[in-house]
Motif scaffolding. Structure first.
Motif, mmCIF file in Angstrom:
data_model
loop_
_atom_site.group_PDB
_atom_site.id
_atom_site.type_symbol
_atom_site.label_atom_id
_atom_site.label_comp_id
_atom_site.label_asym_id
_atom_site.label_seq_id
_atom_site.Cartn_x
_atom_site.Cartn_y
_atom_site.Cartn_z
ATOM 1 N N GLN A 31 -10.673 -0.689 14.016
ATOM 2 C CA GLN A 31 -12.378 -1.076 14.552
ATOM 3 C C GLN A 31 -13.048 -0.700 13.965
ATOM 4 O OE1 GLN A 31 -10.889 -0.270 18.608
ATOM 5 N NE2 GLN A 31 -8.597 -1.381 17.964
ATOM 6 N N ILE A 32 -13.268 -0.239 13.249
ATOM 7 C CA ILE A 32 -13.877 1.378 12.636
ATOM 8 C C ILE A 32 -15.310 0.344 11.685
ATOM 9 C CG2 ILE A 32 -15.137 2.734 11.070
ATOM 10 C CD1 ILE A 32 -12.338 3.858 10.862
ATOM 11 N N PRO A 33 -14.920 -0.950 11.371
ATOM 12 C CA PRO A 33 -16.219 -1.756 10.674
ATOM 13 C C PRO A 33 -16.588 -2.417 11.899
ATOM 14 C CG PRO A 33 -14.554 -2.130 9.048
ATOM 15 C CD PRO A 33 -13.630 -1.396 10.769
ATOM 16 N N LEU A 34 -16.188 -2.917 12.964
ATOM 17 C CA LEU A 34 -17.355 -3.325 14.338
ATOM 18 C C LEU A 34 -17.909 -2.464 15.203
ATOM 19 C CD1 LEU A 34 -18.028 -5.211 16.141
ATOM 20 C CD2 LEU A 34 -15.449 -5.211 17.009
ATOM 21 N N SER A 35 -17.172 -0.985 14.679
ATOM 22 C CA SER A 35 -17.814 0.189 15.920
ATOM 23 C C SER A 35 -19.037 0.547 14.414
ATOM 24 C CB SER A 35 -16.612 1.168 15.879
ATOM 25 O OG SER A 35 -16.044 0.726 16.511
ATOM 26 N N THR A 65 -18.724 -11.730 15.076
ATOM 27 C CA THR A 65 -18.291 -10.934 15.914
ATOM 28 C C THR A 65 -16.549 -11.019 15.697
ATOM 29 O OG1 THR A 65 -19.696 -10.889 18.139
ATOM 30 C CG2 THR A 65 -17.508 -10.600 18.595
ATOM 31 N N LEU A 66 -15.920 -12.461 16.243
ATOM 32 C CA LEU A 66 -15.066 -13.640 15.989
ATOM 33 C C LEU A 66 -14.064 -12.294 14.578
ATOM 34 C CD1 LEU A 66 -13.085 -14.642 16.484
ATOM 35 C CD2 LEU A 66 -12.926 -16.424 15.239
ATOM 36 N N PHE A 67 -15.293 -12.317 13.116
ATOM 37 C CA PHE A 67 -14.498 -12.206 11.898
ATOM 38 C C PHE A 67 -14.037 -10.157 12.097
ATOM 39 C CE2 PHE A 67 -15.576 -9.899 7.994
ATOM 40 C CZ PHE A 67 -14.792 -10.315 7.549
ATOM 41 N N LEU A 68 -15.062 -9.771 12.716
ATOM 42 C CA LEU A 68 -14.762 -7.957 13.370
ATOM 43 C C LEU A 68 -14.167 -7.819 13.467
ATOM 44 C CD1 LEU A 68 -18.816 -7.529 12.903
ATOM 45 C CD2 LEU A 68 -17.670 -7.159 10.834
ATOM 46 N N MET A 70 -11.071 -9.556 13.976
ATOM 47 C CA MET A 70 -10.313 -9.764 13.795
ATOM 48 C C MET A 70 -9.971 -9.142 12.484
ATOM 49 S SD MET A 70 -8.371 -12.524 14.893
ATOM 50 C CE MET A 70 -9.528 -12.471 16.473
ATOM 51 N N ILE A 71 -10.761 -8.265 12.027
ATOM 52 C CA ILE A 71 -10.576 -7.508 11.041
ATOM 53 C C ILE A 71 -9.509 -6.504 11.424
ATOM 54 C CG2 ILE A 71 -11.127 -5.823 9.678
ATOM 55 C CD1 ILE A 71 -11.921 -7.967 8.475
ATOM 56 N N SER A 72 -9.365 -5.874 12.720
ATOM 57 C CA SER A 72 -8.808 -4.792 13.014
ATOM 58 C C SER A 72 -6.679 -5.461 12.528
ATOM 59 C CB SER A 72 -8.747 -4.745 14.484
ATOM 60 O OG SER A 72 -8.363 -5.338 15.812
ATOM 61 N N PHE A 73 -6.648 -6.575 13.213
ATOM 62 C CA PHE A 73 -5.508 -7.233 13.136
ATOM 63 C C PHE A 73 -4.603 -7.315 11.670
ATOM 64 C CE2 PHE A 73 -7.262 -8.872 17.409
ATOM 65 C CZ PHE A 73 -5.655 -8.185 18.154
#
Length: 316
Positions: A31-35, A65-68, A70-73
């Motif tokens: 979740q760091i990239p989204l943050s 937003t969807l891409f960022l 989904m990265i956490s998964f």
């Protein structure tokens, strides 16, 4: 036998607690990239940093937003792999299926049958109340959604299935020495994981019937089929068709879907119907196709832990 593949002398329940924490940490790292992106956008545009989930999800356009998110998964899935391999000394296959290899035909069959049903059921709702929907289709954003969604949504859904119907089911089997407790616990935890979804806030806790019921359905087909292939296909079809077909201002994801639902959300038959009618019909179809028998034993039977531990010791 699927649950029994996790029964080994070293697989004490505390290891599953440690493993779960590691997987959660991996997800947080993802979740760091989204943050970082949200913070950068706030500083760049001199806007307030959003403090709630809904605000975070509206900072960027839907595809980004969807891409960022989904990265956490992706990170969580890597966490699952590492935990299974190095903490439990098992293979990923052992929490996927009891068969010698993954049955991709099972995944495809489950995906197709639920994707077709989802499409037809939406079409029926649309024909009944077309005034509740507006045409949301824009070619380029939709094609990007297809690419991003097709790549990352199956990773998201597969990660959840590996965690709940694979990893935790075997963990609770080690703890309880039976089949009903893993089925019940993973269904409750899976449903509870969705409690902060905006749909719950809009429609009330009655929606939890759907989420917990879906978890129960996915657990049943996993135990009856001795593997998570059917659950993998169903879950991927459910989330992907939802993302592509229809979005709304109150759903967990706002996407560049074909339609947008403008109706006021309410919990009605659409919450209860899948659990009490549609899922039983699917169970009937799967049971006939794959010749399931001995339902009571597979769903509620006891597990002889000592027997499988001794078998493991003798084979090593």
């Amino acid at each position: 036998m699927f649950l029994e593949q996790g029964i080994k002398p070293h697989n004490k329940f505390f290891l599953y607690l440690i493993g779960s924490v590691i997987i959660i940490i991996a997800s947080f790292i993802g979740q760091i990239p989204l943050s970082i992106a949200v913070l950068y956008s706030s500083f760049k545009n001199k806007t307030e940093i959003p403090t709630d989930n809904d605000g975070v999800l509206k900072v960027f356009e839907p595809n980004l937003t969807l891409f960022l998110v989904m990265i956490s998964f992706v990170f969580a899935f890597v966490g699952v792999y590492l935990v299974v391999k190095y903490l439990h000394h098992q293979t990923l296959l052992s929490i996927t299926t009891s068969r010698r290899k993954v049955d991709w035909n099972r995944i495809l069959f489950s995906f197709v049958i639920w994707a077709v049903f989802s499409g037809l059921s939406f079409w029926a709702v649309y024909l009944k109340d077309p005034e509740n929907f507006i045409w949301n289709f824009k070619l380029v954003p939709f094609l990007i959604l297809v690419v991003v969604g097709s790549m990352l949504i199956p990773i998201q859904t597969s990660t959840e299935e590996y965690v709940f119907r694979g990893y935790l089911m075997q963990g609770f089997a080690n703890l309880a020495n039976n089949r009903w407790f893993p089925l019940l616990m993973t269904s409750l935890i899976f449903g509870s994981m969705h409690v902060f979804n905006p749909e719950v806030a809009k429609m009330g806790y009655i929606v939890m019937v759907y989420y917990i019921g879906t978890g129960l359905f996915l657990g049943i087909i996993t135990l009856m089929d001795e593997g998570i292939e059917l659950a993998l296909g169903f879950h991927a079809a459910n989330n992907l068709t939802g993302a592509l077909l229809v979005t709304s201002d109150w759903s967990v994801f706002q996407t560049h879907s074909i339609f947008k639902d403008m109706s006021e959300p309410s919990a009605g038959l659409d919450v209860i119907l899948p659990v009490v009618i549609v899922y039983p019909v699917l169970l009937f179809i799967f049971s006939k196709k794959y010749k399931w028998t001995n339902w009571k034993e597979k769903l509620t039977g006891e597990i002889d832990i000592e027997l499988y531990v001794s078998k493991y010791k003798s084979s090593n």
